[in-house]
Each structure stands twice: as C-alpha cells, then as structure tokens.
Write a protein that holds these residues in place. Structure first.
Motif, PDB file in Angstrom:
ATOM      1  N   GLY A 120       0.811  -1.227   0.000  1.00 41.57           N
ATOM      2  CA  GLY A 120       0.000   0.000   0.000  1.00 41.57           C
ATOM      3  C   GLY A 120       0.841   1.272   0.000  1.00 41.57           C
ATOM      4  N   SER A 121       0.195   2.350   0.471  1.00 39.38           N
ATOM      5  CA  SER A 121       0.835   3.668   0.424  1.00 39.38           C
ATOM      6  C   SER A 121       2.103   3.739   1.268  1.00 39.38           C
ATOM      7  CB  SER A 121      -0.167   4.723   0.892  1.00 39.38           C
ATOM      8  OG  SER A 121      -0.786   4.311   2.101  1.00 39.38           O
ATOM      9  N   ILE A 122       2.201   2.898   2.307  1.00 36.05           N
ATOM     10  CA  ILE A 122       3.418   2.900   3.132  1.00 36.05           C
ATOM     11  C   ILE A 122       4.605   2.454   2.302  1.00 36.05           C
ATOM     12  CG2 ILE A 122       4.620   1.678   4.961  1.00 36.05           C
ATOM     13  CD1 ILE A 122       2.482   1.942   6.710  1.00 36.05           C
TER      14      ILE A 122
ATOM     15  N   ARG B 234      -3.645   6.335   4.986  1.00 37.39           N
ATOM     16  CA  ARG B 234      -4.986   6.086   5.519  1.00 37.39           C
ATOM     17  C   ARG B 234      -4.994   4.803   6.339  1.00 37.39           C
ATOM     18  NH1 ARG B 234      -9.237   3.203   3.877  1.00 37.39           N
ATOM     19  NH2 ARG B 234      -8.134   2.702   1.961  1.00 37.39           N
ATOM     20  N   ASP B 235      -4.505   3.712   5.744  1.00 36.34           N
ATOM     21  CA  ASP B 235      -4.399   2.490   6.534  1.00 36.34           C
ATOM     22  C   ASP B 235      -3.169   1.685   6.129  1.00 36.34           C
ATOM     23  OD1 ASP B 235      -5.081   1.271   4.162  1.00 36.34           O
ATOM     24  OD2 ASP B 235      -7.093   0.717   4.790  1.00 36.34           O
ATOM     25  N   ILE B 236      -2.794   0.766   7.012  1.00 31.18           N
ATOM     26  CA  ILE B 236      -1.581  -0.030   6.814  1.00 31.18           C
ATOM     27  C   ILE B 236      -1.946  -1.327   6.103  1.00 31.18           C
ATOM     28  CG2 ILE B 236       0.234  -1.305   8.031  1.00 31.18           C
ATOM     29  CD1 ILE B 236      -0.042   0.708  10.343  1.00 31.18           C
ATOM     30  N   ASP B 237      -1.235  -1.645   5.022  1.00 32.78           N
ATOM     31  CA  ASP B 237      -1.447  -2.915   4.323  1.00 32.78           C
ATOM     32  C   ASP B 237      -0.215  -3.794   4.502  1.00 32.78           C
ATOM     33  OD1 ASP B 237      -3.967  -2.242   2.585  1.00 32.78           O
ATOM     34  OD2 ASP B 237      -2.623  -0.530   2.358  1.00 32.78           O
ATOM     35  N   ILE B 238      -0.443  -5.021   4.939  1.00 32.34           N
ATOM     36  CA  ILE B 238       0.668  -5.958   5.105  1.00 32.34           C
ATOM     37  C   ILE B 238       0.346  -7.230   4.329  1.00 32.34           C
ATOM     38  CG2 ILE B 238       2.097  -7.261   6.752  1.00 32.34           C
ATOM     39  CD1 ILE B 238       1.387  -5.242   8.878  1.00 32.34           C
TER      40      ILE B 238
HETATM   41 CA    CA Z   1      -3.440   1.531   2.659  1.00 26.00          CA
END
Ligand code: CA
Ligand code: DGT
Ligand code: ZN
Length: 575
Positions: free
Chosen positions: A184-186, A194-198
C-alpha cells in the motif's frame, strides 16, 4: 514504542503550563524534552533510570515523570494540570493553529466551550474585531477545524511507519509467516497514510491470522478470516493483513502496493498483450495458463517492462518511462554524505556541537552544517551576530581536532517581513553555508511572501532556501506563494532548494521535487535535526526525493567534502 506518547504528554504539559502563564523556562524545558524524545531512535521503555537522565534535555525531575509513565501509564503532574484547567479549554487548544493564548481568550472572554461553537462563531464572523482576535484569525480557525477533521482520516507516514514495522516484526517473530512485506501507500512512502497494508505468505494462514488479531497493539478486530484480517490499533489506525500462496506473492505485492492508478495501467497493458493480471498471478487470456507471479520482477518482465520502484508507482509517467527505458536511477540513503541543516544547543537544539559531530560521524557522514537560528527568532533562542561569529570560531577549532569529518559553519537566517535578513552580510560571508527561511509573518499575502523569498535568493550569501511551503502535516497548510517565480529565481542563480526530511514537514513534496529536477535546480535533503536522533529522519527525505524521481546527481549533499565546499563557494560569485 512509548516515545511518541511521552513526547505528546510533555508537549501537552507545556501547553497547559502556558495557559496557566507559568515560567517560560519551565515551559521550554518540557518542549525541549519532548523534542529530544521524539527524535530518539531507541525505545525509551527499554532504558534504565541512568540512561534516562543521560538523555539531552532530561534531568532528574523529567526522568522521574518518564519512569512514572512507564510503570503506571500515567503522569500525576499531567493529570493534575488537566484537572486544574477546564476540559472545554483543552478542546479548543486541540484545534491546529489555536495556541494557548488564543484558546484562553476564546474560552474566558468569549465563552466558547466546544468546537461546534467555535466553528459557528467563526463562520458567522462573530470573532473578528474582538480584542485579541486578529484579522485573519477567523479564517485560520476554520482551516484548523477542517484539518482536525481531515487529520483523523490520514496520518503522517512518520507516525504510521514505526507502528507498521513493529507489527511486521512481531509477526515475523511469533507467527509461521514466511515472507512479510509492507504494501500500500506505506511501501510507496506516501507522506500521509490512511491504513496499513501488510502482505505475507504462509502454508499455515490460520495460525498467522490468530497471532495477528491477538497482537498487543490490537484495539478492535474488524475482520478475522483466512486470506484477510483487519484490526484497528490502539492509536486508531486500521491494519489489513493478507496471506497468499508463495506462487502468488509477487502478483499480490504488485496489486496491494498500488497505486490503484498504476495497477489500472498494468492491467490495460496485460489485456492488450492477451494476458490477465490480478492479485493471484499473471495468466494467458485464452486458456488461463499461469505465466508467473512469484515475484514482482516476474510480473513486470511478462509485461515487457523493467522493474519499477514502489515510490514511482503513481501513474505520473513511470509506465511511459519504463516502456522507453528511461526510468531514473533513484537516489538511496547510502548516497547521502551529510546533513546541511542541523541545530545545536546554542539555539533550540538539544545537543552540543561535539555531540552532533560524533553522532554524524558514527553514521558514516563526511560532514554536517551547524545552522542555528539567528536573532529574529527570539523564541527559538536565535543567536546574535556576535554569537554566530563565536560559534563559527568554535567550529573552526573543533575542525582542527577532526580528520575525515568536517563541520560546516552556518546559520538558518530568518527572512523578515520587510524582505531583509536578520543577520548582516558581513556576518554571513564568514560562514560556509547560509540557509534562509521564513519563520514569522507567513500570513502575509501571496505577492509579499513570494518577494521575501526572491529577495533572500538574491542575497549573495544565501545558499539554500528552506521551508518554502512551510506546511506542517495535519497542522498547517502550505503558504500561499508563487512557487513558479521562486523556482525561476533559484534556477537563474543555481541556489539550492531544501527538501526538508522532518516527517511532519516534508515541505517540498514529490511534485515540487520533480519540478526542481526538471528545471535543473539543485536540491539538498536535510533533516533540520534538533537532536542527534533526528538524523534518522533522512530516510523520509530520501524517500520523498525518490518519489520525486531524484537521482544522486540531483542532490548536493551527495557530494564529497571538497566538491561540496567548492559548490558552496561558487554560489557566492553569482551576483
Ligand atoms: Ca493503505
Ligand atoms: P491509503 O489511502 O493511504 O491507504 O493508500 P493505499 O494505496 O494503501 O490504498 P488502499 O489501502 O485502499 O489499497 C491498497 C492497494 O490495493 C492500493 O494501493 C491498490 C490496491 N487496490 C485497492 N483497491 C483497488 C481497486 O479497486 N483496483 C485496483 N486495481 N487496485 C486496488
Ligand atoms: Zn531549522
């Protein structure tokens, strides 16, 4: 890490003391301590009492408060202060741009009790004209309220990344996940998240998910499945974990790294070539035969493309560049040889010049520039002309004892509202580097603000323009200035644009970085460190540079010491 929480409490204490009209030195001590803790690379909860007292800006008293927080989760002095001061007043203080003085005034004289009241009064122009409320205050209050709301939706990367890394580390330690990656954006190093995707691979998805939903940071479980689970952390950030098969890892990583716009372009390319791409892999359209997807290179190769770095995946020209073989060779952290914007104890930093030099040398840097604030910035302990020269002498003498590492003498001068600098040329000419920025009067109109920067660039001794947009993520929007005009003057003079690496600032975003590169404007990436721990922020600056397509050659603090000094000297013969 508890560091951020403790720094937050110390900052709050400073605000509350300010409301009470407490001793300014005491208030400043809390702010300094907060700043030092925020910049620490190490987890404060793992420190002994002696280590705490050894931290810059932390004496016995503050060490005691940290200790208390680590043991009990509370700081009694803070709780008491909160009881002393009405909650409604504290609420007003939470609006970005509303400082202790304004909050007190709104609360006591105007009887404002909550944000809805405040918004209504500001919208109805009921505030302007009242004593203590300046002309533009109303507008700024409304902006602040808007930001408060937006801030809940997206958080600065600098806040979110440590949390994401910690979750990934715990999954690695305690679950049977094989590969783990942030996505994601990280992974694209976007400035707000906005939110963390792993993403993980495992043959025991059930176990991985069980560990995930039971991590200590989990506040709430939104979804608990085999392929996907979602939680909300105690800080209020959502984290999605997806577990896929090894053979799909590359395709899933491309898919969940995004951006969505980049993915759409890849899908179109696949379709045109008779292929289908999704999070499971890349397949032949006619018979669904799997063609690949185990790693990311695989996916790009099947599409006839070279690997595209995550920071570039925004559909802002990277696909075209990849097709033409014109992708930029991006700058990396290892290319950076020094930091050109650093504050010492002489102004509002937490460390001595020697401590800064030692820490920088330990990181493998060849140089740093000490750029303390000057006179105009009284609140930040700005130095008088005499002190600036004294500091430059001290730096010279420290340099005599160093080999292979060099301190540059410098200053961060303030561009005053009347376009002049707060330090005379005779002083500036004795320094190796001069960083110019605006720290006050930034609510002037567009033309005036723009002219202030232009005048500063024209000064023969100014080397770098910093804080060009002045934004503070979640707190203050960019100044209203004519960037085109300022850039044009930088191009003409060859002076440098600072990309500030401080994760809540990053005042030159990727769009401006890219534009600077296209115009041939030299960039410097600096942390604006106020303590040795802040040197770590270089990571965020480099990432933003990468998002702006910068290579090592576009960034001046990749030069070796002699070349850097030569470049700095050359700027002085410009005008
Ligand atoms: Ca995200
Ligand atoms: P944010 O807003 O900071 O969370 O930004 P992202 O990019 O992390 O967005 P997010 O979390 O909604 O989704 C993660 C990635 O998943 C995204 O970068 C691309 C992919 N994705 C999400 N929805 C779609 C979609 O509808 N189509 C495609 N092609 N990709 C999607
Ligand atoms: Zn600074």
């Amino acid at each position: 890490m508890k560091n951020h929480q403790i720094a937050g409490i110390f900052n709050d204490i400073a605000d509350l003391l300010e409301i009470k009209g407490d001793n300014p030195f005491r208030i400043r001590a809390y702010r300094r301590a907060a700043q030092g803790i925020e910049g620490l690379a190490d987890d404060i909860s793992a420190m002994t009492d002696e280590m705490l007292v050894g931290l810059p800006g932390i004496g016995k008293d503050l060490a005691g408060k940290i200790h208390e927080f680590l043991i009990t989760g509370k700081v009694t002095a803070y709780e008491k202060l909160k009881e002393e001061i009405p909650e409604s007043l504290i609420t007003l203080l939470s609006v970005p741009g509303v400082g202790p003085k304004t909050a007190r005034h709104l609360h006591d004289s105007l009887k404002v009790r909550n944000i809805a009241d405040l918004e209504r009064l500001a919208k109805g122009h009921k505030l302007s004209g009242l004593p203590g409320i300046k002309a533009k205050t109303e507008e700024n209050i409304l902006k602040g309220i808007e930001m408060l709301r937006r801030g809940r939706e997206r958080q600065p990367l600098g806040r979110v990344l440590p949390i994401a890394n910690e979750i990934a580390r715990q999954l690695e330690k305690a679950s049977p996940a094989r590969k783990i990656s942030l996505a994601g954006s990280i992974r694209r190093w976007k400035d707000t998240i906005r939110d963390i995707d792993i993403l993980a691979t495992s043959v025991e998805s059930l176990k991985v998910m069980k560990v995930f939903v039971n991590l200590p940071v989990v506040h709430e479980v939104l979804m608990h499945g085999l392929a996907k689970s979602s939680i909300v952390t105690t800080e209020g950030i959502q984290v999605d974990l997806r577990v896929v098969e090894e053979e799909s890892y590359g395709a899933a990583l491309v898919y969940f790294t995004g951006s969505k716009a980049h993915n759409i372009r890849l899908r179109e390319m696949a379709l045109r070539a008779g292929m289908k791409i999704n999070e499971y892999g890349i397949f032949r359209e006619s018979d669904n035969k799997r063609l690949g997807g185990r790693d990311e290179e695989d996916v790009y190769k099947l599409l006839g493309l070279p690997y595209i770095e995550p920071e570039l995946r925004e559909d802002t020209g990277e696909i075209e560049a990849a097709i033409e073989g014109n992708l930029p060779e991006l700058i990396g952290l290892k290319d950076i040889r020094g930091d050109l914007h650093v504050h010492s104890r002489m102004s509002d930093g937490s460390n001595t010049i020697e401590e800064l030099a030692t820490a920088a040398e330990k990181r493998g840097y060849s140089y740093i520039a000490i750029t303390d604030h000057t006179e105009g910035l009284g609140i930040a302990g700005g130095l008088s002309a005499g002190k600036v020269l004294e500091e430059a002498e001290e730096i010279k003498s420290i340099n005599r004892g160093l080999s292979g590492f060099r301190l540059l003498s410098g200053a961060e001068v303030n561009i005053k509202s009347d376009n002049t600098l707060d330090m005379p040329d005779e002083v500036l000419k004795k320094l190796d580097i001069v960083v110019a920025s605006i720290h006050s009067g930034f609510r002037q109109d567009r033309e005036k603000l723009t002219n202030r920067f232009i005048s500063a660039i024209r000064n023969p001794y100014v080397s770098v323009i910093a804080h060009l947009t002045g934004r503070l993520l979640g707190e203050r929007d960019a100044y209203d200035i004519d960037i085109e005009k300022v850039f044009e003057m930088l191009r003409k003079t060859g002076k440098a644009l600072e990309l500030n690496a401080y994760p809540l600032r990053l005042d030159i975003n990727e769009t401006y970085a890219k534009k600077a590169k296209e115009m041939g404007i030299p960039v410097v990436i600096s942390t604006d460190a106020h303590s040795t721990g802040h040197f770590d922020y270089m990571l965020y600056g480099v990432a933003t540079g990468r998002r702006g397509w910068l290579g090592a050659a576009d960034v001046r603090n990749t030069l070796n010491t002699p070349d850097l000094l030569k470049w700095l000297k050359s700027l002085r013969s410009v005008m």
